[in-house]
Design a protein around this motif. Structure first.
Motif, PDB file in Angstrom:
ATOM      1  N   GLU A   1       0.830  -1.206   0.000  1.00  0.00           N
ATOM      2  CA  GLU A   1       0.000   0.000   0.000  1.00  0.00           C
ATOM      3  C   GLU A   1       0.867   1.259   0.000  1.00  0.00           C
ATOM      4  O   GLU A   1       0.629   2.205  -0.751  1.00  0.00           O
ATOM      5  N   MET A   2       1.891   1.276   0.829  1.00  0.00           N
ATOM      6  CA  MET A   2       2.752   2.454   0.917  1.00  0.00           C
ATOM      7  C   MET A   2       3.625   2.600  -0.332  1.00  0.00           C
ATOM      8  O   MET A   2       3.876   3.724  -0.796  1.00  0.00           O
ATOM      9  N   ALA A   3       4.092   1.485  -0.892  1.00  0.00           N
ATOM     10  CA  ALA A   3       4.882   1.555  -2.133  1.00  0.00           C
ATOM     11  C   ALA A   3       4.043   2.158  -3.259  1.00  0.00           C
ATOM     12  O   ALA A   3       4.536   2.970  -4.065  1.00  0.00           O
ATOM     13  N   SER A   4       2.781   1.786  -3.289  1.00  0.00           N
ATOM     14  CA  SER A   4       1.876   2.341  -4.305  1.00  0.00           C
ATOM     15  C   SER A   4       1.681   3.841  -4.089  1.00  0.00           C
ATOM     16  O   SER A   4       1.682   4.624  -5.044  1.00  0.00           O
ATOM     17  N   PHE A   5       1.537   4.248  -2.833  1.00  0.00           N
ATOM     18  CA  PHE A   5       1.362   5.663  -2.517  1.00  0.00           C
ATOM     19  C   PHE A   5       2.601   6.463  -2.946  1.00  0.00           C
ATOM     20  O   PHE A   5       2.492   7.533  -3.561  1.00  0.00           O
ATOM     21  N   ILE A   6       3.786   5.946  -2.634  1.00  0.00           N
ATOM     22  CA  ILE A   6       5.024   6.638  -3.004  1.00  0.00           C
ATOM     23  C   ILE A   6       5.157   6.726  -4.516  1.00  0.00           C
ATOM     24  O   ILE A   6       5.530   7.778  -5.069  1.00  0.00           O
ATOM     25  N   SER A   7       4.845   5.626  -5.200  1.00  0.00           N
ATOM     26  CA  SER A   7       4.970   5.596  -6.662  1.00  0.00           C
ATOM     27  C   SER A   7       4.057   6.598  -7.336  1.00  0.00           C
ATOM     28  O   SER A   7       4.333   7.061  -8.458  1.00  0.00           O
ATOM     29  N   GLY A   8       2.969   6.963  -6.644  1.00  0.00           N
ATOM     30  CA  GLY A   8       2.042   7.949  -7.203  1.00  0.00           C
ATOM     31  C   GLY A   8       2.588   9.366  -7.156  1.00  0.00           C
ATOM     32  O   GLY A   8       1.976  10.287  -7.709  1.00  0.00           O
ATOM     33  N   GLY A   9       3.736   9.542  -6.508  1.00  0.00           N
ATOM     34  CA  GLY A   9       4.355  10.865  -6.435  1.00  0.00           C
ATOM     35  C   GLY A   9       4.222  11.479  -5.058  1.00  0.00           C
ATOM     36  O   GLY A   9       3.120  11.517  -4.504  1.00  0.00           O
ATOM     37  N   LEU A  10       5.334  11.935  -4.496  1.00  0.00           N
ATOM     38  CA  LEU A  10       5.318  12.565  -3.178  1.00  0.00           C
ATOM     39  C   LEU A  10       5.436  14.083  -3.326  1.00  0.00           C
ATOM     40  O   LEU A  10       6.263  14.591  -4.094  1.00  0.00           O
ATOM     41  N   ARG A  11       4.598  14.784  -2.585  1.00  0.00           N
ATOM     42  CA  ARG A  11       4.657  16.246  -2.558  1.00  0.00           C
ATOM     43  C   ARG A  11       5.403  16.685  -1.310  1.00  0.00           C
ATOM     44  O   ARG A  11       5.431  15.972  -0.303  1.00  0.00           O
ATOM     45  N   ASP A  12       6.033  17.863  -1.390  1.00  0.00           N
ATOM     46  CA  ASP A  12       6.715  18.398  -0.218  1.00  0.00           C
ATOM     47  C   ASP A  12       5.709  18.585   0.916  1.00  0.00           C
ATOM     48  O   ASP A  12       4.520  18.849   0.691  1.00  0.00           O
ATOM     49  N   LEU A  13       6.204  18.457   2.152  1.00  0.00           N
ATOM     50  CA  LEU A  13       5.341  18.369   3.320  1.00  0.00           C
ATOM     51  C   LEU A  13       5.440  19.631   4.165  1.00  0.00           C
ATOM     52  O   LEU A  13       6.529  20.055   4.546  1.00  0.00           O
ATOM     53  N   SER A  14       4.290  20.230   4.462  1.00  0.00           N
ATOM     54  CA  SER A  14       4.241  21.366   5.382  1.00  0.00           C
ATOM     55  C   SER A  14       4.547  20.865   6.790  1.00  0.00           C
ATOM     56  O   SER A  14       3.867  19.974   7.293  1.00  0.00           O
TER      57      SER A  14
END
Length: 514
Positions: free
Chosen positions: A193-206
């Motif tokens: 699940e997390m690998a799929s989330f990361i593969s979808g692209g990570l945005r910078d975090l506030s």
């Protein structure tokens, strides 16, 4: 010498009293800590409370308290729960403590020195209840036109100046981590699940807020407080003395296991390793996201009126009974359900009728018929050796192998097979009949059973520590001979001594239908 072992729970958010889910995680972590100690490892076990953030500030305002007053009051309930449930933590950490602020600010400075922080303006959806930011694409539709987080919690549009962490720069590094170390995140379903989330692209975090001030101050920007998850995650370092070069940091970091609920896996398996990579610190060896505990199949909520106080359950059924049930009933990692009826049924069948009855009748028989002790002189027969082999396999191989994988239910199932084998042996050998026909053979049977009961009590002691100690006390087993190394010594071949036992697991009454 065995390697040191560092285990942590997630620190609990104390804007309400503890519920059964908090108890479930604390007990599971305690079982693992005690299990590792049985193997001769020096264990560091940390739990605590996560007391900053907007949610705490709002709750305090509602109650007419300061955030610190609320934090002090509510944190005491979580510490009290751990103490009542016999959770053997080494430190109960609170994020309001000075050493924690120092550690969080040092982590921030290291991420900033690495070029991963920048000041900008945040505009986006924020869930106060989750203390989490969500992309528009993650939101779900609620009643009417209401937007909700993926967890079903309300979100609000937030606009403020914020420091950002360059999470996007760690996308490839995180995927490489998952690829190179499949054990980093378990169970496999969470990793996928997390690998799929990361593969979808990570945005910078506030990672900072200016709209409230209940939190750790950002170094050099005193009008900003750290995003609560930067502060909360750092607790795992604080407890070892970071940023000082302490003996504990050298010995116990990286952590062997972060044990957490599945709803906060993203923070622990994406944000946390990225923060640590940025700060130049080693990553934890394993993150394990367990499932939810459901009340008769339903998730607990105040609106449904089905929130369970774990201390009420422990007072009603017994601490060890509750601990055993939670580890035995549910496949750890998956969601599971509980009810008062299920607790009574499981406890009576396995603890009272099987293990408790086995111990009580054998030890009472020895006290009554052998003056509390003897040394068996009769030779060991195949049936005796066969029972010892079955119990050895359960206690020294199958249960430990399962517990190492956090498969507590499987380990206890193997342990129960050892208990069942002992009960079958008692019925077959009938020492009460041998007392008249062959007293020497009776002693060999009883000695064999005492050895097996000793082994079974030691093996299950991480789950039911008080009850196991009660049995081991009755068997006159020294306090320093109650670990896995002690199983190498077969007490059935020496002098047996027994004190009058009292029932370790009394039968429970089925609750009346409400």
């Amino acid at each position: 010498m065995a390697d040191p072992y560092y285990i942590t729970t997630a620190i609990s958010y104390p804007n309400g009293r503890p519920h059964i889910g908090h108890a479930y995680e604390a007990i599971a972590a305690d079982v693992m800590a005690r299990f590792q100690r049985l193997q001769g490892r020096e264990v560091r076990f940390q739990t605590g409370t996560d007391e900053h953030g907007l949610k705490m500030a709002q709750k305090a305002r509602e109650l007419g308290q300061t955030p610190r007053e609320l934090a002090d009051e509510m944190s005491s309930h979580f510490k009290g729960m751990c103490d009542a449930l016999n959770v053997s933590y080494d430190r109960f950490i609170r994020t309001v403590e000075g050493d924690h602020h120092k550690a969080s600010q040092e982590l921030w400075r290291r991420m900033e020195a690495n070029g991963d922080l920048y000041l900008d303006r945040y505009e986006g959806w924020y869930s106060v209840r989750d203390e989490a930011y969500y992309d528009e694409s993650e939101l779900v539709e609620g009643a009417g036109d209401e937007k909700l987080s993926p967890q079903g919690t309300p979100v609000e549009w937030t606009v403020e100046e914020s420091w950002f962490f360059k999470l996007s720069a760690y996308q490839d590094k995180l995927l490489a981590l998952y690829e190179s170390d499949p054990e980093f995140l378990k169970p496999d379903s969470r990793r996928n699940e997390m690998a799929s989330f990361i593969s979808g692209g990570l945005r910078d975090l506030s990672i900072s807020r200016t709209s409230f001030d209940w939190g750790v101050k950002v170094p050099g920007s005193d009008n900003h407080v750290m995003y609560v998850w930067v502060d909360a995650l750092t607790n795992y370092l604080t407890g070892l003395g970071f940023p000082d070069e302490t003996e504990e940091m050298a010995k116990f970091w990286p952590a062997d296991l972060h044990l957490i609920g599945k709803d906060i896996v993203r923070f622990h398996s994406i944000y946390w390793p990225a923060f640590l990579m940025s700060a130049g610190l080693p990553l934890p060896k394993k993150v394990f996201g367990h499932g939810f505990l459901l009340n008769r199949g339903q998730k607990e909520s105040k609106s449904l009126g089905n929130v369970t106080d774990p201390l009420e359950l422990s007072e009603k059924f017994g601490v060890d009974v509750l601990r055993y049930f939670l580890m035995r009933e549910v496949a750890f990692g998956q969601d599971g359900s509980y009810s008062a009826e299920a607790i009574v049924t499981r406890s009576n069948a396995e603890l009272a009728n099987s293990f408790g009855n086995l111990s009580q009748r054998v030890l009472s028989f020895i006290v009554k018929n052998c003056d509390g002790g003897f040394t068996a002189a009769a030779p060991v027969q195949d049936v005796d050796a066969g029972l010892r082999d079955k119990v050895n396999k359960a206690c020294r191989e199958e249960l430990p192998a399962a517990f190492e994988e956090l498969a507590f239910s499987n380990g206890l199932e193997a342990w129960m097979q050892g208990v069942f084998a002992c009960n079958a042996y008692v019925d077959e050998q009938a020492p009460w009949a041998l007392r008249k026909t062959d007293p020497e053979r009776m002693q060999r049977v009883l000695a064999t059973l005492c050895g097996c009961i000793r082994d079974l009590a030691i093996a299950v002691s991480p789950v039911v520590p008080q009850s196991a100690d009660k049995m081991l006390d009755a068997l006159c087993i020294p306090k320093d001979a109650r670990d896995f190394a002690a199983l190498d010594h077969d007490i059935s071949m020496g002098a047996i001594a027994v004190d009058s036992p009292s029932p370790a697991f009394p039968r429970l009454d089925m609750p009346e239908a409400s």
